[in-house]
Design a protein around this motif. Sequence first.
Motif, short mmCIF file in Angstrom:
data_model
loop_
_atom_site.label_atom_id
_atom_site.label_comp_id
_atom_site.label_asym_id
_atom_site.label_seq_id
_atom_site.Cartn_x
_atom_site.Cartn_y
_atom_site.Cartn_z
N ARG A 412 -17.92 -48.54 3.84
CA ARG A 412 -18.54 -48.15 2.58
C ARG A 412 -18.54 -49.35 1.64
NH1 ARG A 412 -15.56 -43.56 4.01
NH2 ARG A 412 -16.76 -41.60 3.98
N ASP A 413 -19.49 -49.36 0.71
CA ASP A 413 -19.52 -50.43 -0.28
C ASP A 413 -18.59 -50.06 -1.42
OD1 ASP A 413 -20.81 -48.48 -1.67
OD2 ASP A 413 -22.80 -49.41 -1.62
N SER A 414 -18.59 -50.87 -2.48
CA SER A 414 -17.68 -50.63 -3.59
C SER A 414 -17.97 -49.33 -4.33
CB SER A 414 -17.77 -51.80 -4.59
OG SER A 414 -19.12 -51.94 -5.04
N ASN A 415 -19.16 -48.76 -4.14
CA ASN A 415 -19.52 -47.48 -4.78
C ASN A 415 -19.24 -46.28 -3.89
OD1 ASN A 415 -20.45 -48.72 -7.17
ND2 ASN A 415 -22.46 -49.13 -6.20
N GLN A 429 -19.52 -59.92 -0.68
CA GLN A 429 -19.36 -58.54 -1.21
C GLN A 429 -18.17 -57.92 -0.55
OE1 GLN A 429 -22.77 -56.02 -0.85
NE2 GLN A 429 -21.60 -54.17 -1.35
N THR A 430 -17.35 -57.16 -1.31
CA THR A 430 -16.18 -56.49 -0.79
C THR A 430 -16.61 -55.14 -0.25
OG1 THR A 430 -14.76 -57.58 -2.38
CG2 THR A 430 -13.88 -55.61 -1.32
N VAL A 431 -16.15 -54.83 0.98
CA VAL A 431 -16.46 -53.54 1.60
C VAL A 431 -15.16 -52.93 2.08
CG1 VAL A 431 -18.81 -54.19 2.24
CG2 VAL A 431 -16.93 -54.61 3.82
N THR A 432 -15.15 -51.59 2.30
CA THR A 432 -13.97 -50.85 2.76
C THR A 432 -14.31 -50.17 4.06
OG1 THR A 432 -13.26 -50.45 0.49
CG2 THR A 432 -12.29 -49.07 2.19
N GLU A 441 -9.90 -53.41 3.70
CA GLU A 441 -10.81 -54.03 2.76
C GLU A 441 -11.12 -55.43 3.26
OE1 GLU A 441 -9.46 -53.98 -1.24
OE2 GLU A 441 -9.59 -51.77 -1.45
#
Length: 454
Positions: A412-415, A429-432, A441
């Motif tokens: 998932r993205d940061s949102n 970009q940081t992703v989880t 992360e």
Amino acid sequence: MTHVNAPQQHILQVSELTKKVRFILESELRTLWLCGEISNFIAASSGHWYLSLKDSKAQVRCAMFKGNNRYTRIRPQNGQQVLVKAKVSLYEPRGDFQLIIEQMEDAGDGLLRQKFELLKNQLQAEGLFDQRYKQPLPDFVKTVGIVTSSTGAAVQDILTVLKRRNPSIEVIIYPTLVQGDAASELISDAIYDANERDECDVLIVGRGGGSLEDLWAFNEEPVVRAIFDCDIPVISAVGHEVDTALADYVADMRAPTPSAAAELVSDDNQHLLTKIQHYRQKLVHLINHKLQRSSAHQQLLNHKLALTSPEQQLRGQQQKADDLHARLLQSLNVQQSQLQTSIAMLQQRLMAASPKQKIHLAHSKLDDFQGRLVRGLLQCKDNKQQQLARVAQNLNIVSPLATIARGYSITRDSNGRIIRSLEQVAINQTVTTQIADGQIESVVTNKQYKATAD
């Protein structure tokens, strides 16, 4: 040579001219009265009359067709003075100016006739001839009054008829002149006198026949108004049947002759005897009928008297009392039986409606309802548990966690949105990434697209 142009005009034929002149004469002059002397009189075989009317200065041609001349009372003769009612016309074939005569009278009678019509229209407009003012003649006449000449033939004719038909009728004569200048005033005075004396049942006013001039007194206004004011029923009997006077119009009844007037007020003796005999037979019949009805009524009263004697009434009352006593006993027995039956039925209904029985029945129903409620709850619980297990199993099958537990992951993205394409992320970009036992992360350092075949 100079020619003068005349204005254009319609050129008439002779026949057109005579037709126009005739139309103008007949439409403008219409009907008129004319007095003159007859000359050149011709009675044609067709029945038409042709003549000239003249005076000392002029003359005019005239025609009277048979449809009109057959009603004329005089036979025209040359040199005779006449009064005519005519229409102005033109005989087109010869262009002759002429009169078409509709009515012709002797000059003297004609002037009287005009005066007659004038006074008649005046009195009629006042209502003197209205039917609503007419009085009926009495059924039985005892006294007849006669306004006429005491020496004329008319009074003799009336007396003769009355004596022959009913000599018991009393006659009172109010004598007067019936001809001459003073006659009208004398006739009206006699009528007023008869009305004031009030001694007769009906009044005959009239005279024998004669010329229009002879009968003129009965066309005078004083006579007409006296008849109208008279309270006694008046019969007008002036002249012969063909003669008509203003007195005929205002009177309560007109008789064609004095003799006919006498017949109107008198019943024939034989006729009276016939009527008396008829009334006698009718009276006898009524008396006999009355006697028969009285006899029948008397018999009915005797029968009623026998029925209403004290002894008869006492026996009847005793019998009626015995009958009422028996009916009373029977009624009491019936009421007693009905009362006993009602008591038994009420006892049964009271037992059926006992509170103890109702309480026992209510307890039984309550125990049954409690058992059915417990069984229903247990059954509902089991059904819900089975349904919950099936739903959990179906939910576990489609759950992402189950998929992850088999070695898959979700990034998932940061949102928090699931990343399904490289286009959704950018470098740095940081992703989880979610795995079965936690989350990772990471930072995107590179994007490598899947190779596609050319």
